[in-house]
Design a protein around this motif. Structure first.
Motif, PDB file in Angstrom:
ATOM      1  N   SER A  57      30.924 -27.959 -20.548  1.00 46.92           N
ATOM      2  CA  SER A  57      31.446 -26.867 -19.861  1.00 46.92           C
ATOM      3  C   SER A  57      30.488 -26.314 -18.603  1.00 46.92           C
ATOM      4  O   SER A  57      29.461 -26.712 -18.778  1.00 46.92           O
ATOM      5  N   PRO A  58      30.981 -25.980 -17.392  1.00 48.86           N
ATOM      6  CA  PRO A  58      30.183 -25.675 -16.177  1.00 48.86           C
ATOM      7  C   PRO A  58      29.190 -24.507 -16.649  1.00 48.86           C
ATOM      8  O   PRO A  58      28.293 -24.468 -16.233  1.00 48.86           O
ATOM      9  N   TRP A  59      29.532 -23.675 -17.596  1.00 50.21           N
ATOM     10  CA  TRP A  59      28.692 -22.543 -18.086  1.00 50.21           C
ATOM     11  C   TRP A  59      27.620 -22.939 -18.958  1.00 50.21           C
ATOM     12  O   TRP A  59      26.529 -22.187 -19.013  1.00 50.21           O
ATOM     13  N   SER A  60      27.564 -24.103 -19.509  1.00 53.53           N
ATOM     14  CA  SER A  60      26.365 -24.577 -20.214  1.00 53.53           C
ATOM     15  C   SER A  60      25.066 -25.188 -19.360  1.00 53.53           C
ATOM     16  O   SER A  60      24.263 -25.505 -20.142  1.00 53.53           O
ATOM     17  N   PHE A  61      25.351 -24.877 -17.972  1.00 55.88           N
ATOM     18  CA  PHE A  61      24.152 -25.521 -17.406  1.00 55.88           C
ATOM     19  C   PHE A  61      23.147 -24.185 -17.055  1.00 55.88           C
ATOM     20  O   PHE A  61      22.356 -24.339 -16.394  1.00 55.88           O
ATOM     21  N   ASN A  62      23.312 -23.164 -17.951  1.00 55.67           N
ATOM     22  CA  ASN A  62      22.504 -22.281 -17.886  1.00 55.67           C
ATOM     23  C   ASN A  62      22.466 -21.593 -16.440  1.00 55.67           C
ATOM     24  O   ASN A  62      21.242 -21.304 -16.114  1.00 55.67           O
ATOM     25  N   ILE A  63      23.357 -21.429 -15.753  1.00 50.86           N
ATOM     26  CA  ILE A  63      23.318 -21.181 -14.241  1.00 50.86           C
ATOM     27  C   ILE A  63      23.712 -19.697 -14.128  1.00 50.86           C
ATOM     28  O   ILE A  63      23.714 -19.048 -12.932  1.00 50.86           O
ATOM     29  N   VAL A  64      24.502 -19.239 -14.993  1.00 56.92           N
ATOM     30  CA  VAL A  64      25.145 -17.980 -15.002  1.00 56.92           C
ATOM     31  C   VAL A  64      24.316 -16.777 -14.672  1.00 56.92           C
ATOM     32  O   VAL A  64      24.675 -15.925 -13.500  1.00 56.92           O
ATOM     33  N   ALA A  65      23.047 -16.734 -15.098  1.00 58.53           N
ATOM     34  CA  ALA A  65      22.108 -15.738 -14.570  1.00 58.53           C
ATOM     35  C   ALA A  65      21.785 -15.783 -13.044  1.00 58.53           C
ATOM     36  O   ALA A  65      21.492 -14.808 -12.569  1.00 58.53           O
ATOM     37  N   SER A  66      21.576 -16.964 -12.701  1.00 53.11           N
ATOM     38  CA  SER A  66      21.204 -17.015 -11.281  1.00 53.11           C
ATOM     39  C   SER A  66      22.131 -16.785 -10.068  1.00 53.11           C
ATOM     40  O   SER A  66      21.983 -16.957  -9.088  1.00 53.11           O
ATOM     41  N   LEU A  67      23.596 -16.945 -10.695  1.00 60.30           N
ATOM     42  CA  LEU A  67      24.625 -16.907  -9.446  1.00 60.30           C
ATOM     43  C   LEU A  67      24.903 -15.473  -9.211  1.00 60.30           C
ATOM     44  O   LEU A  67      24.520 -14.465  -9.533  1.00 60.30           O
ATOM     45  N   LYS A  68      25.108 -15.363  -7.847  1.00 59.64           N
ATOM     46  CA  LYS A  68      25.468 -14.226  -6.876  1.00 59.64           C
ATOM     47  C   LYS A  68      26.786 -14.195  -6.398  1.00 59.64           C
ATOM     48  O   LYS A  68      27.241 -15.105  -6.012  1.00 59.64           O
ATOM     49  N   PRO A  69      27.473 -13.043  -6.281  1.00 63.02           N
ATOM     50  CA  PRO A  69      28.760 -12.867  -5.460  1.00 63.02           C
ATOM     51  C   PRO A  69      28.582 -13.558  -4.046  1.00 63.02           C
ATOM     52  O   PRO A  69      27.427 -13.622  -3.459  1.00 63.02           O
ATOM     53  N   GLY A  70      29.481 -14.374  -3.803  1.00 65.59           N
ATOM     54  CA  GLY A  70      29.501 -15.093  -2.498  1.00 65.59           C
ATOM     55  C   GLY A  70      29.046 -16.478  -2.496  1.00 65.59           C
ATOM     56  O   GLY A  70      29.302 -17.182  -1.605  1.00 65.59           O
ATOM     57  N   GLU A  71      28.410 -17.045  -3.592  1.00 69.35           N
ATOM     58  CA  GLU A  71      28.118 -18.265  -3.864  1.00 69.35           C
ATOM     59  C   GLU A  71      29.343 -19.038  -4.519  1.00 69.35           C
ATOM     60  O   GLU A  71      30.239 -18.511  -4.824  1.00 69.35           O
ATOM     61  N   SER A  72      29.191 -20.470  -4.020  1.00 76.39           N
ATOM     62  CA  SER A  72      30.297 -21.272  -4.585  1.00 76.39           C
ATOM     63  C   SER A  72      29.550 -22.582  -4.775  1.00 76.39           C
ATOM     64  O   SER A  72      28.536 -23.014  -4.282  1.00 76.39           O
ATOM     65  N   PHE A  73      30.369 -23.367  -5.573  1.00 75.05           N
ATOM     66  CA  PHE A  73      29.703 -24.983  -5.705  1.00 75.05           C
ATOM     67  C   PHE A  73      31.191 -25.542  -6.608  1.00 75.05           C
ATOM     68  O   PHE A  73      32.196 -24.951  -6.550  1.00 75.05           O
ATOM     69  N   THR A  74      30.866 -26.917  -6.626  1.00 69.74           N
ATOM     70  CA  THR A  74      31.903 -27.878  -6.811  1.00 69.74           C
ATOM     71  C   THR A  74      31.511 -28.286  -8.378  1.00 69.74           C
ATOM     72  O   THR A  74      30.341 -28.736  -8.581  1.00 69.74           O
ATOM     73  N   VAL A  75      32.560 -28.411  -9.232  1.00 72.19           N
ATOM     74  CA  VAL A  75      32.256 -28.986 -10.482  1.00 72.19           C
ATOM     75  C   VAL A  75      33.221 -30.137 -10.670  1.00 72.19           C
ATOM     76  O   VAL A  75      34.507 -30.014 -10.378  1.00 72.19           O
ATOM     77  N   ASN A  76      32.596 -31.135 -11.235  1.00 72.98           N
ATOM     78  CA  ASN A  76      33.471 -32.571 -11.598  1.00 72.98           C
ATOM     79  C   ASN A  76      33.762 -32.360 -12.803  1.00 72.98           C
ATOM     80  O   ASN A  76      32.896 -32.284 -13.702  1.00 72.98           O
ATOM     81  N   PHE A  77      34.968 -32.893 -13.261  1.00 68.49           N
ATOM     82  CA  PHE A  77      35.476 -33.140 -14.583  1.00 68.49           C
ATOM     83  C   PHE A  77      36.219 -34.247 -14.837  1.00 68.49           C
ATOM     84  O   PHE A  77      37.026 -34.585 -13.775  1.00 68.49           O
ATOM     85  N   PHE A  78      36.655 -34.740 -16.046  1.00 64.22           N
ATOM     86  CA  PHE A  78      37.255 -35.733 -16.243  1.00 64.22           C
ATOM     87  C   PHE A  78      38.725 -35.210 -16.581  1.00 64.22           C
ATOM     88  O   PHE A  78      39.003 -34.263 -17.220  1.00 64.22           O
TER      89      PHE A  78
END
Length: 99
Positions: free
Chosen positions: A14-35
């Motif tokens: 899950s992309p949210w298991s990277f423990n990144i939620v707390a550091s995300l800010k409105p306006g940011e973007s990133f790419t997630v790869n999945f199978f």
């Protein structure tokens, strides 16, 4: 606010298991790869942080980040718990789907 573009390899996770939620800010973007098991290949989806929000689910008020993802022309809005990373709510307007 300038957007931060970053690639994360989350195949099978899950992309949210990277423990990144707390550091995300409105306006940011990133790419997630999945199978994609139907195509049997790795694919990518763009994730954008739209805004911070407060949402009540089952009588519980939670701080959330509203995340937009787009895959094969379908946009999905997700309300992600800002502390735990749990998905609280999702909407896919093109399919008239609300979870």
């Amino acid at each position: 606010m300038p957007s931060r573009s970053e690639k994360k390899d989350s195949t099978g996770v899950s992309p949210w298991s990277f423990n990144i939620v707390a550091s995300l800010k409105p306006g940011e973007s990133f790419t997630v790869n999945f199978f994609n098991p139907l195509a049997r290949r790795i694919e990518a989806t763009e994730i954008r942080v739209i805004k911070k929000d407060r949402i009540t689910i089952a009588g519980v008020l939670s701080d959330a980040l509203v995340i937009e993802s787009e895959y094969q022309g379908f946009k999905t809005l997700s309300w992600i718990d800002a502390e735990k990373g749990d998905i609280l709510k999702q909407e896919t307007p093109q399919l008239n789907l609300n979870l």
